[in-house]
Design a protein around this motif. Structure first.
Motif, PDB file in Angstrom:
ATOM      1  N   SER A 133       0.826  -1.218   0.000  1.00 54.57           N
ATOM      2  CA  SER A 133       0.000   0.000   0.000  1.00 54.57           C
ATOM      3  C   SER A 133       0.855   1.261   0.000  1.00 54.57           C
ATOM      4  O   SER A 133       0.591   2.223   0.727  1.00 54.57           O
ATOM      5  CB  SER A 133      -0.944   0.011   1.213  1.00 54.57           C
ATOM      6  OG  SER A 133      -1.777  -1.103   1.194  1.00 54.57           O
ATOM      7  N   LEU A 149       9.247  -4.517   8.897  1.00 54.00           N
ATOM      8  CA  LEU A 149       9.198  -4.483  10.359  1.00 54.00           C
ATOM      9  C   LEU A 149      10.263  -5.411  10.934  1.00 54.00           C
ATOM     10  O   LEU A 149      10.576  -6.450  10.344  1.00 54.00           O
ATOM     11  CB  LEU A 149       7.814  -4.910  10.842  1.00 54.00           C
ATOM     12  CG  LEU A 149       6.627  -4.129  10.251  1.00 54.00           C
ATOM     13  CD1 LEU A 149       5.319  -4.721  10.738  1.00 54.00           C
ATOM     14  CD2 LEU A 149       6.728  -2.655  10.617  1.00 54.00           C
ATOM     15  N   ALA A 187       5.133  -9.724  13.327  1.00 52.18           N
ATOM     16  CA  ALA A 187       4.379  -8.487  13.048  1.00 52.18           C
ATOM     17  C   ALA A 187       4.213  -8.289  11.541  1.00 52.18           C
ATOM     18  O   ALA A 187       3.143  -7.865  11.082  1.00 52.18           O
ATOM     19  CB  ALA A 187       5.080  -7.283  13.678  1.00 52.18           C
ATOM     20  N   MET A 188       5.260  -8.617  10.782  1.00 51.75           N
ATOM     21  CA  MET A 188       5.167  -8.530   9.310  1.00 51.75           C
ATOM     22  C   MET A 188       4.094  -9.479   8.804  1.00 51.75           C
ATOM     23  O   MET A 188       3.277  -9.115   7.966  1.00 51.75           O
ATOM     24  CB  MET A 188       6.504  -8.907   8.654  1.00 51.75           C
ATOM     25  CG  MET A 188       7.564  -7.860   8.699  1.00 51.75           C
ATOM     26  SD  MET A 188       7.283  -6.497   7.560  1.00 51.75           S
ATOM     27  CE  MET A 188       7.530  -7.274   6.009  1.00 51.75           C
ATOM     28  N   GLN A 229       1.544 -10.719  10.424  1.00 54.88           N
ATOM     29  CA  GLN A 229       0.211 -10.269  10.837  1.00 54.88           C
ATOM     30  C   GLN A 229      -0.252  -9.063  10.033  1.00 54.88           C
ATOM     31  O   GLN A 229      -1.431  -8.943   9.705  1.00 54.88           O
ATOM     32  CB  GLN A 229       0.200  -9.950  12.332  1.00 54.88           C
ATOM     33  CG  GLN A 229       0.312 -11.190  13.195  1.00 54.88           C
ATOM     34  CD  GLN A 229       0.483 -10.879  14.668  1.00 54.88           C
ATOM     35  OE1 GLN A 229       0.913  -9.790  15.048  1.00 54.88           O
ATOM     36  NE2 GLN A 229       0.150 -11.844  15.509  1.00 54.88           N
ATOM     37  N   LYS A 230       0.663  -8.174   9.707  1.00 57.49           N
ATOM     38  CA  LYS A 230       0.285  -6.956   8.983  1.00 57.49           C
ATOM     39  C   LYS A 230      -0.053  -7.228   7.521  1.00 57.49           C
ATOM     40  O   LYS A 230      -1.039  -6.705   6.997  1.00 57.49           O
ATOM     41  CB  LYS A 230       1.410  -5.922   9.068  1.00 57.49           C
ATOM     42  CG  LYS A 230       1.066  -4.617   8.388  1.00 57.49           C
ATOM     43  CD  LYS A 230       2.095  -3.553   8.649  1.00 57.49           C
ATOM     44  CE  LYS A 230       1.672  -2.252   7.995  1.00 57.49           C
ATOM     45  NZ  LYS A 230       2.595  -1.164   8.297  1.00 57.49           N
ATOM     46  N   TYR A 231       0.757  -8.061   6.845  1.00 56.45           N
ATOM     47  CA  TYR A 231       0.602  -8.251   5.408  1.00 56.45           C
ATOM     48  C   TYR A 231       0.000  -9.601   5.024  1.00 56.45           C
ATOM     49  O   TYR A 231      -0.563  -9.725   3.937  1.00 56.45           O
ATOM     50  CB  TYR A 231       1.940  -8.061   4.694  1.00 56.45           C
ATOM     51  CG  TYR A 231       2.503  -6.672   4.880  1.00 56.45           C
ATOM     52  CD1 TYR A 231       1.907  -5.573   4.270  1.00 56.45           C
ATOM     53  CD2 TYR A 231       3.612  -6.455   5.673  1.00 56.45           C
ATOM     54  CE1 TYR A 231       2.413  -4.297   4.449  1.00 56.45           C
ATOM     55  CE2 TYR A 231       4.130  -5.173   5.850  1.00 56.45           C
ATOM     56  CZ  TYR A 231       3.525  -4.102   5.241  1.00 56.45           C
ATOM     57  OH  TYR A 231       4.016  -2.847   5.420  1.00 56.45           O
TER      58      TYR A 231
END
Length: 126
Positions: free
Chosen positions: A66, A79, A84-85, A87-89
């Motif tokens: 994005s 990240l 976290a990467m 979970q985010k993407y």
């Protein structure tokens, strides 16, 4: 490419992909847009149209993260925590990003080794 026997079919398929991508973008269907851009890049590469393959694959990476010109500012997108990467993407998007970035580094940056290295470092960081 233009004198190849299948050039008319290639142009037709590219046109259909572009129409589909425009529709998917208008509906904010990011996952399908990513898939279509990745496939379009592969189609261009198979026809030895490296410039358009580069554009399609860079667009796919931009949609995944994005971010406009994500490959230029990738260090700010990655990240430190792999979970976290994820979970985010999401796993699928990260997998597509690695595949597309690997293709960009291998096939689209032959003359620019620094650019190829950046694509590969971005892929490796994911």
């Amino acid at each position: 490419v233009s004198s190849a026997p299948g050039h008319a079919v290639y142009k037709e398929v590219v046109g259909a992909h572009n129409t589909c991508i425009s529709f998917l973008r208008s509906k904010a269907s990011h996952t399908l847009t990513i898939q279509m851009l990745a496939e379009l890049g592969q189609l261009h590469l198979e026809q030895r149209n490296v410039r358009d393959a580069t554009t399609a694959w860079n667009d796919a990476v931009d949609v995944i993260f994005s971010t406009v010109r994500a490959c230029k500012c990738w260090r700010g997108l990655v990240l430190k925590d792999p979970l976290a990467m994820l979970q985010k993407y999401g796993a699928w998007r990260l997998l597509v990003a690695v595949l597309v970035l690997s293709k960009l580094g291998r096939f689209c940056a032959d003359a620019a080794q620094d650019t190829a290295l950046e694509y590969c470092l971005f892929a490796a960081s994911l």
